[in-house]
Design an enzyme around this catalytic site. Structure first.
Site, PDB file in Angstrom:
ATOM      1  N   ARG A  57      51.201  29.440  43.052  1.00 13.17           N
ATOM      2  CA  ARG A  57      50.083  30.141  41.961  1.00 13.17           C
ATOM      3  C   ARG A  57      50.627  30.787  40.787  1.00 13.17           C
ATOM      4  NH1 ARG A  57      47.919  34.210  45.897  1.00 13.17           N
ATOM      5  NH2 ARG A  57      49.385  35.742  44.856  1.00 13.17           N
ATOM      6  N   TYR A 110      32.558  34.052  20.543  1.00 15.12           N
ATOM      7  CA  TYR A 110      31.991  33.276  21.583  1.00 15.12           C
ATOM      8  C   TYR A 110      31.128  34.178  22.159  1.00 15.12           C
ATOM      9  CZ  TYR A 110      32.524  29.802  25.203  1.00 15.12           C
ATOM     10  OH  TYR A 110      32.293  28.935  26.402  1.00 15.12           O
ATOM     11  N   ASP A 182      41.000  34.385  19.078  1.00 15.86           N
ATOM     12  CA  ASP A 182      40.570  33.177  19.534  1.00 15.86           C
ATOM     13  C   ASP A 182      40.679  32.174  18.672  1.00 15.86           C
ATOM     14  OD1 ASP A 182      38.974  30.922  20.637  1.00 15.86           O
ATOM     15  OD2 ASP A 182      37.611  32.133  21.801  1.00 15.86           O
ATOM     16  N   LYS A 207      39.029  22.260  24.717  1.00 14.88           N
ATOM     17  CA  LYS A 207      38.513  21.679  23.498  1.00 14.88           C
ATOM     18  C   LYS A 207      39.638  20.649  23.031  1.00 14.88           C
ATOM     19  CE  LYS A 207      35.059  24.471  24.433  1.00 14.88           C
ATOM     20  NZ  LYS A 207      34.844  25.730  23.933  1.00 14.88           N
TER      21      LYS A 207
HETATM   22  C1  LIG Z   1      34.665  26.913  24.731  1.00 14.33           C
HETATM   23  C2  LIG Z   1      35.195  27.842  24.074  1.00 14.33           C
HETATM   24  C3  LIG Z   1      35.687  28.896  24.917  1.00 14.33           C
HETATM   25  C4  LIG Z   1      35.784  28.979  26.206  1.00 14.33           C
HETATM   26  O1  LIG Z   1      36.513  28.108  26.867  1.00 14.33           O
HETATM   27  P1  LIG Z   1      36.225  27.310  28.239  1.00 14.33           P
HETATM   28  O2  LIG Z   1      37.492  26.502  28.517  1.00 14.33           O
HETATM   29  O3  LIG Z   1      34.966  26.555  28.173  1.00 14.33           O
HETATM   30  O4  LIG Z   1      35.986  28.406  29.265  1.00 14.33           O
HETATM   31  C5  LIG Z   1      36.347  30.201  24.236  1.00 14.33           C
HETATM   32  N1  LIG Z   1      36.453  30.387  22.943  1.00 14.33           N
HETATM   33  C6  LIG Z   1      35.727  29.266  22.123  1.00 14.33           C
HETATM   34  C7  LIG Z   1      35.670  29.590  20.577  1.00 14.33           C
HETATM   35  C8  LIG Z   1      35.066  28.204  22.613  1.00 14.33           C
HETATM   36  O5  LIG Z   1      34.542  27.215  21.834  1.00 14.33           O
END
Ligand SMILES: *Cc1c(COP(=O)(O)O)cnc(C)c1O
Length: 391
Positions: A57, A110, A182, A207
């Protein structure tokens, strides 16, 4: 593997692997592990780690290879790998706050980031103030004695404001408040968070790092000063990703610089084409000179990815459906950063609270994938023809 001078193209292909340790095999092996065995009682009693590993973990050599590569690319002191981008966000927010604290979150964040702040954090006694993404040094006026972090995202989700991160960081640091960012849009390549005053950089690796729409994953990269609370929260929340997913993320990473260059070129080509369309009121792409924050983007970013937005006038749902339902190359669905193109309608007016969204027109978010841009333009052109016929 530490080379003296490295460009990002070299970093993404070399970091986090050491073929000579694995019989010359190019990619690091996938370690499946829950139990990790200790040879004797003395080893089990002592610091209870084996080369830094003690239970699946808490990570394996596969997790660590990915973490090492991401930390090197983003330029932070360490990285943690978690099960999704949202987990990266919630881990950092929980790790740096306690009941009675206050946080500042950009109004352009987001939406699920807001969901966590308005739900779990509020229930646990942490108050959130949303601020104008273009606030810059003005953030100083919102900082209270109990403010524990400033959360930024640049460009903003759906609306693509570029934030003045250095100005925000300077004001926040003057009050001893760390800055969280972010950094998913720039993928750790086109914006270097730690050179601009960020203390914690989060990515939805789902992404561009993964890049193939087949894995959920998040990364947290931070300065040494914040290691203890973030590592602690990550251990307690225990959202470890599986080794096969870490392997896929590492594999995606190897081509990320090359993929991103193409996302950038095709993205700009489509943005310029869209800007010339009579149906389009505005294109929200930071690399276009028409973008209100273009100068800031030029100052702080070294490139643009394939995600941006554009605004139409008022269109009926029927006309919008005529356009979107019959696209051949653009898919309709959440997420982005894969090799394929996406187009979805959005409604920032329903989300924002600090700075109400002033436009009535239909917003669309586009992810420009790796298809040939001429084919994508043909697809959109036919879509606009259907939209006009149905209007
Ligand atoms: C998609 C996204 C997230 C979240 O990511 P997940 O892997 O889908 O939980 C966070 N910040 C931004 C800017 C995003 O586009």
């Amino acid at each position: 593997m530490q080379l003296p001078v490295m460009h990002d193209e070299t970093r993404v292909t070399t970091l986090g692997r050491d073929p000579q340790r694995h019989h010359g095999i190019v990619n690091p092996p996938v370690y499946h592990a829950s139990t990790i065995l200790f040879p004797n009682l003395a080893a089990y009693d002592a610091p209870r780690t084996r080369d830094g590993y003690y239970y699946g973990r808490y990570g394996t050599p596969t997790t660590r290879a990915l973490a090492e590569a991401v930390a090197g690319i983003e330029g932070g002191d360490f990285s943690l790998i978690v099960g999704s981008g949202k987990t990266a966000i919630t881990t950092v927010l929980l790790g740096l706050t306690k009941a009675g604290d206050h946080i500042l979150v950009t109004d352009s964040a987001y939406q699920p980031t807001r969901g966590f702040a308005n739900g779990v954090l509020r229930r646990f006694g942490v108050e959130t103030t949303y601020y104008d993404p273009r606030i810059g040094a003005g953030i100083a006026e919102l900082i209270r004695p109990n403010t524990r972090l400033v959360f930024t995202e640049s460009p903003g989700s759906l609306t693509f404001e570029v934030q003045d991160i250095p100005a925000i960081a300077e004001a926040a640091h003057a009050e001893g408040v760390p800055v969280v960012m972010d950094n998913t849009w720039a993928a750790g390549l086109y914006f270097k968070p730690f050179e601009h005053g960020v203390d914690v950089s989060i990515q939805a690796a789902t992404k561009y790092i993964v890049g193939h729409s087949d894995v959920m994953m998040g990364t947290i990269t931070a300065t040494e000063a914040l290691r203890a609370p973030i590592q602690d929260a990550s251990n307690e929340l225990a959202g470890a990703p599986g080794p096969d997913d870490c392997y896929l993320a590492l594999r995606g990473l190897r081509t990320m610089a090359t993929r991103l260059a193409q996302h950038q070129a095709s993205g700009i080509q489509l943005a310029e084409w869209l800007e010339a369309r009579p149906e389009v009121e505005a294109v929200l792409h930071p690399a276009l000179p028409s973008h209100p924050d273009h100068a800031l983007w030029r100052r702080d970013f070294s490139g643009s990815s394939g995600l941006f937005a554009f605004r139409l006038g008022a269109v009926s749902r029927t006309a919008l459906a005529a356009m979107l339902d019959h696209l051949e190359l653009f898919g309709m669905g959440a997420s982005w950063g894969g090799y394929e193109s996406l187009l979805i309608p959005t409604a920032p007016g329903k989300i924002r609270t600090a700075v109400p969204w002033p436009y009535e027109g239909q917003m669309l978010r586009i992810h420009v994938g790796l298809e040939h841009p001429d084919d994508l333009i043909r697809d959109l052109d036919a879509g606009f023809a259907r939209l006009n016929a149905a209007s």
